[in-house]
Motif scaffolding. Structure first.
Motif, PDB file in Angstrom:
ATOM      1  N   ARG A  24       0.815  -1.228   0.000  1.00 25.23           N
ATOM      2  CA  ARG A  24       0.000   0.000   0.000  1.00 25.23           C
ATOM      3  C   ARG A  24       0.841   1.266   0.000  1.00 25.23           C
ATOM      4  N   LEU A  25       2.123   1.117   0.120  1.00 22.35           N
ATOM      5  CA  LEU A  25       3.014   2.275   0.164  1.00 22.35           C
ATOM      6  C   LEU A  25       3.756   2.424  -1.148  1.00 22.35           C
ATOM      7  N   SER A  26       3.930   3.670  -1.555  1.00 26.26           N
ATOM      8  CA  SER A  26       4.793   3.938  -2.705  1.00 26.26           C
ATOM      9  C   SER A  26       5.520   5.253  -2.457  1.00 26.26           C
ATOM     10  N   ALA A  27       6.631   5.430  -3.144  1.00 20.15           N
ATOM     11  CA  ALA A  27       7.425   6.649  -2.978  1.00 20.15           C
ATOM     12  C   ALA A  27       7.948   7.090  -4.328  1.00 20.15           C
ATOM     13  N   THR A  28       8.059   8.403  -4.469  1.00 23.40           N
ATOM     14  CA  THR A  28       8.605   8.995  -5.688  1.00 23.40           C
ATOM     15  C   THR A  28       9.583  10.075  -5.292  1.00 23.40           C
ATOM     16  N   THR A  29      10.758  10.055  -5.896  1.00 15.47           N
ATOM     17  CA  THR A  29      11.740  11.111  -5.684  1.00 15.47           C
ATOM     18  C   THR A  29      12.037  11.787  -7.012  1.00 15.47           C
ATOM     19  N   VAL A  30      11.874  13.122  -7.021  1.00 15.56           N
ATOM     20  CA  VAL A  30      12.233  13.913  -8.196  1.00 15.56           C
ATOM     21  C   VAL A  30      13.481  14.705  -7.806  1.00 15.56           C
ATOM     22  N   ALA A  31      14.625  14.100  -8.042  1.00 17.22           N
ATOM     23  CA  ALA A  31      15.884  14.660  -7.540  1.00 17.22           C
ATOM     24  C   ALA A  31      16.168  16.046  -8.126  1.00 17.22           C
ATOM     25  N   THR A  32      15.810  16.246  -9.396  1.00 18.61           N
ATOM     26  CA  THR A  32      16.097  17.527 -10.046  1.00 18.61           C
ATOM     27  C   THR A  32      15.297  18.664  -9.419  1.00 18.61           C
ATOM     28  N   GLU A  33      14.129  18.340  -8.842  1.00 18.20           N
ATOM     29  CA  GLU A  33      13.298  19.372  -8.204  1.00 18.20           C
ATOM     30  C   GLU A  33      13.393  19.317  -6.685  1.00 18.20           C
ATOM     31  N   ARG A  34      14.235  18.424  -6.189  1.00 12.19           N
ATOM     32  CA  ARG A  34      14.577  18.378  -4.766  1.00 12.19           C
ATOM     33  C   ARG A  34      13.386  18.094  -3.862  1.00 12.19           C
ATOM     34  N   TYR A  35      12.633  17.061  -4.211  1.00 11.98           N
ATOM     35  CA  TYR A  35      11.583  16.627  -3.306  1.00 11.98           C
ATOM     36  C   TYR A  35      11.302  15.143  -3.490  1.00 11.98           C
ATOM     37  N   SER A  36      10.691  14.581  -2.450  1.00 11.42           N
ATOM     38  CA  SER A  36      10.242  13.195  -2.500  1.00 11.42           C
ATOM     39  C   SER A  36       8.866  13.123  -1.851  1.00 11.42           C
ATOM     40  N   LEU A  37       8.048  12.191  -2.332  1.00 11.03           N
ATOM     41  CA  LEU A  37       6.702  12.000  -1.817  1.00 11.03           C
ATOM     42  C   LEU A  37       6.520  10.558  -1.380  1.00 11.03           C
ATOM     43  N   LEU A  38       5.849  10.385  -0.254  1.00  3.84           N
ATOM     44  CA  LEU A  38       5.481   9.046   0.228  1.00  3.84           C
ATOM     45  C   LEU A  38       3.967   8.963   0.224  1.00  3.84           C
ATOM     46  N   TYR A  39       3.443   7.975  -0.497  1.00  3.99           N
ATOM     47  CA  TYR A  39       1.997   7.779  -0.580  1.00  3.99           C
ATOM     48  C   TYR A  39       1.595   6.575   0.270  1.00  3.99           C
ATOM     49  N   ILE A  40       0.564   6.781   1.062  1.00  2.00           N
ATOM     50  CA  ILE A  40      -0.009   5.681   1.835  1.00  2.00           C
ATOM     51  C   ILE A  40      -1.459   5.541   1.403  1.00  2.00           C
ATOM     52  N   SER A  41      -1.803   4.386   0.871  1.00  2.00           N
ATOM     53  CA  SER A  41      -3.184   4.182   0.437  1.00  2.00           C
ATOM     54  C   SER A  41      -3.898   3.251   1.415  1.00  2.00           C
ATOM     55  N   SER A  42      -5.221   3.428   1.501  1.00  2.00           N
ATOM     56  CA  SER A  42      -6.073   2.587   2.363  1.00  2.00           C
ATOM     57  C   SER A  42      -5.437   2.422   3.740  1.00  2.00           C
ATOM     58  N   SER A  43      -5.193   3.535   4.404  1.00  2.00           N
ATOM     59  CA  SER A  43      -4.446   3.509   5.654  1.00  2.00           C
ATOM     60  C   SER A  43      -5.096   2.599   6.697  1.00  2.00           C
ATOM     61  N   GLN A  44      -4.232   2.023   7.534  1.00  2.00           N
ATOM     62  CA  GLN A  44      -4.660   1.138   8.620  1.00  2.00           C
ATOM     63  C   GLN A  44      -4.101   1.687   9.930  1.00  2.00           C
ATOM     64  N   THR A  45      -4.686   1.251  11.022  1.00  2.00           N
ATOM     65  CA  THR A  45      -4.226   1.759  12.328  1.00  2.00           C
ATOM     66  C   THR A  45      -2.750   1.442  12.563  1.00  2.00           C
ATOM     67  N   THR A  46      -2.288   0.358  11.964  1.00  2.00           N
ATOM     68  CA  THR A  46      -0.877  -0.020  12.131  1.00  2.00           C
ATOM     69  C   THR A  46       0.071   0.906  11.375  1.00  2.00           C
ATOM     70  N   ASP A  47      -0.480   1.795  10.543  1.00  2.00           N
ATOM     71  CA  ASP A  47       0.363   2.776   9.853  1.00  2.00           C
ATOM     72  C   ASP A  47       0.719   3.956  10.767  1.00  2.00           C
ATOM     73  N   SER A  48       0.084   4.035  11.910  1.00  2.00           N
ATOM     74  CA  SER A  48       0.357   5.146  12.827  1.00  2.00           C
ATOM     75  C   SER A  48       1.822   5.160  13.242  1.00  2.00           C
ATOM     76  N   GLY A  49       2.297   6.359  13.535  1.00  2.00           N
ATOM     77  CA  GLY A  49       3.697   6.509  13.934  1.00  2.00           C
ATOM     78  C   GLY A  49       4.282   7.745  13.300  1.00  2.00           C
ATOM     79  N   VAL A  50       5.598   7.814  13.282  1.00  2.00           N
ATOM     80  CA  VAL A  50       6.297   8.955  12.693  1.00  2.00           C
ATOM     81  C   VAL A  50       7.028   8.494  11.434  1.00  2.00           C
ATOM     82  N   TYR A  51       6.861   9.266  10.374  1.00  2.00           N
ATOM     83  CA  TYR A  51       7.523   8.966   9.110  1.00  2.00           C
ATOM     84  C   TYR A  51       8.651   9.967   8.897  1.00  2.00           C
TER      85      TYR A  51
END
Lengths: 109, 114
Positions: free
Chosen positions: A58-85
């Motif tokens: 359910r997790l995916s990540a994308t990094t666009v190095a030339t634009e200096r950012y990264s994104l983390l996608y969490i789909s259909s979140s569950q209680t076990t996804d809680s915490g610090v990223y």
């Protein structure tokens, strides 16, 4: 040194919702990783992603190095996804990862 | 089969004491690290060893001394403990060459200085 900014700082979701976490960095990087710290304090490596896109369940990540950012996608979140990223980067080979301040995610049922 | 293991998990001690935290990794990595996580969850690199040689030594008081007897072990000794040393200390390991490799953490040692 390189600056790492994560947003949002806090996120509250209902179970089943989707979310996007962002990591901006101030300079070119040769290494970028995402981690999840669960409520028991364990730090788990989610993705090693200096560039491109990766998916793991359910997790995916994308990094666009030339634009200096990264994104983390969490789909259909569950209680076990809680915490610090955390997003962490290093500028060059031979240097340690520098961590952002994290996004605290709370998923309720 | 724990990949990165550190002991003890909890350490409660009084100011002025000396204590050690041990770390071992069985991943075959060439580089090991100590990170400190403060009460606000901020993670900061303290030291790094590559093949038993110190390669990163951030601004850390001299009371903290890392030792790496071999590339699978990295210990942290702290002298004259102070209240401000209370934190969670994480050991980690990875390969360093090129663009590196995924960083693997131990479960942390929660140090409380009273």
């Amino acid at each position: 040194g390189i600056q790492v900014e994560q947003s949002p700082p806090d996120l509250i979701l209902q179970e089943g919702a989707n979310s996007t976490l962002r990591c901006n960095f101030s300079d070119s990087v040769n290494n970028l990783q995402w981690f999840h710290q669960n409520p028991w304090g364990q730090l788990i490596n989610l993705f090693y992603i200096p560039s491109g896109t990766k998916q793991n369940g359910r997790l995916s990540a994308t990094t666009v190095a030339t634009e200096r950012y990264s994104l983390l996608y969490i789909s259909s979140s569950q209680t076990t996804d809680s915490g610090v990223y955390f997003c962490a980067v290093s500028e060059q080979a031979g240097t340690a990862l520098i961590f952002g301040k994290g996004t605290t995610l709370s998923v309720s049922s | 089969d724990t990949a990165v293991s550190q002991t003890p998990k909890y350490l409660v001690t009084q100011m002025g004491n000396d204590k050690s935290i041990k770390c071992e990794q069985n991943l075959g990595h060439d580089t090991m690290y100590w990170y400190k996580q403060d009460s606000k969850k901020f993670l900061k690199i303290m030291f790094s060893y590559n093949n038993k040689e110190l390669i990163i030594n951030e601004t850390v008081p001299n009371r903290f001394s890392p030792k790496s007897p071999d590339k699978a072990h990295l210990n942290l000794h702290i002298n004259s403990l102070e209240l401000g040393d209370s934190a969670v200390y994480f050991c980690a390991s990875s390969h360093l060459a090129g663009k590196g490799s995924p960083l693997h953490f131990g479960n942390g040692t929660r140090l409380t200085v009273t």
